[in-house]
Design a protein around this motif. Structure first.
Motif, PDB file in Angstrom:
ATOM      1  N   ASN A   3       0.824  -1.214   0.000  1.00 17.71           N
ATOM      2  CA  ASN A   3       0.000   0.000   0.000  1.00 17.71           C
ATOM      3  C   ASN A   3       0.855   1.260   0.000  1.00 17.71           C
ATOM      4  OD1 ASN A   3      -2.417  -1.342  -0.100  1.00 17.71           O
ATOM      5  ND2 ASN A   3      -2.666  -1.400   2.116  1.00 17.71           N
ATOM      6  N   TRP A   6       2.811   0.932  -4.133  1.00 19.08           N
ATOM      7  CA  TRP A   6       2.086   0.961  -5.400  1.00 19.08           C
ATOM      8  C   TRP A   6       1.704   2.355  -5.857  1.00 19.08           C
ATOM      9  CZ3 TRP A   6      -2.531   2.678  -7.106  1.00 19.08           C
ATOM     10  CH2 TRP A   6      -3.544   2.902  -6.181  1.00 19.08           C
ATOM     11  N   PRO A   7       1.321   3.289  -4.955  1.00 20.18           N
ATOM     12  CA  PRO A   7       0.976   4.623  -5.478  1.00 20.18           C
ATOM     13  C   PRO A   7       2.174   5.336  -6.114  1.00 20.18           C
ATOM     14  CG  PRO A   7       0.111   4.337  -3.254  1.00 20.18           C
ATOM     15  CD  PRO A   7       1.032   3.189  -3.523  1.00 20.18           C
ATOM     16  N   LEU A  10       2.772   3.818  -9.493  1.00 19.99           N
ATOM     17  CA  LEU A  10       1.790   4.347 -10.439  1.00 19.99           C
ATOM     18  C   LEU A  10       2.167   5.758 -10.888  1.00 19.99           C
ATOM     19  CD1 LEU A  10      -0.917   4.182 -11.951  1.00 19.99           C
ATOM     20  CD2 LEU A  10      -2.030   4.965  -9.847  1.00 19.99           C
ATOM     21  N   ILE A  11       2.583   6.591  -9.951  1.00 17.91           N
ATOM     22  CA  ILE A  11       2.972   7.971 -10.275  1.00 17.91           C
ATOM     23  C   ILE A  11       4.168   7.985 -11.223  1.00 17.91           C
ATOM     24  CG2 ILE A  11       3.973  10.092  -9.311  1.00 17.91           C
ATOM     25  CD1 ILE A  11       2.230   9.502  -6.775  1.00 17.91           C
TER      26      ILE A  11
END
Length: 142
Positions: A3, A6-7, A10-11
């Motif tokens: 958690n 992954w952001p 993605l960015i």
């Protein structure tokens, strides 16, 4: 841990594809015509993702929660994207343009974080930004 990672992943991936797309906008195309297409596709993708991942949330109720931030964000994103398209049309290279803006942005956000969000302003952050700015000299040295 996933958690947390992954952001950012993605960015990073989205930013790489974003820069490729911004540089690939046809030279003779008006940047704002390009942004109209961009935001129509973005609105469609957002609508699909809202219903696919929204867990049965009512769209109008969610939109009613809007404050000033999404409105200003929409305006700012147009400025950001138009800025990149114009920067590439002006001759900025993908390899240096993003690094230059990121280093300057890091310094600006250090100040914003301190003033608006009371984030700690530590020496290692200040030295890190200074190193970034020195790096700009080396990156842009011809």
């Amino acid at each position: 841990m996933f958690n947390y990672i992954w952001p950012i992943t993605l960015i990073v991936i989205a930013n790489i594809v974003y820069q490729i797309c911004a540089k690939s906008v046809p030279g003779g195309m008006n940047p704002f015509a390009s942004l109209i297409v961009t935001y129509l596709v973005g609105a469609l993708a957002s609508t699909i993702l809202f219903f696919a991942l929204g867990h049965d949330l009512p769209l109008l109720k969610e939109i009613q929660k809007t404050n000033w931030a999404p409105v200003i964000l929409g305006i700012v994103i147009v400025g950001l994207e138009a800025g990149w398209i114009y920067a590439y049309k002006a001759g900025w290279q993908v390899s240096t343009g993003f690094i230059v803006q990121s280093a300057i942005l890091a310094g600006g956000l250090l100040v914003v974080g301190y003033l608006l969000y009371h984030e700690a302003l530590t020496w290692n952050k200040i030295v890190g930004v200074a190193i970034c700015l020195v790096g700009l000299i080396f990156i842009n040295y011809k």
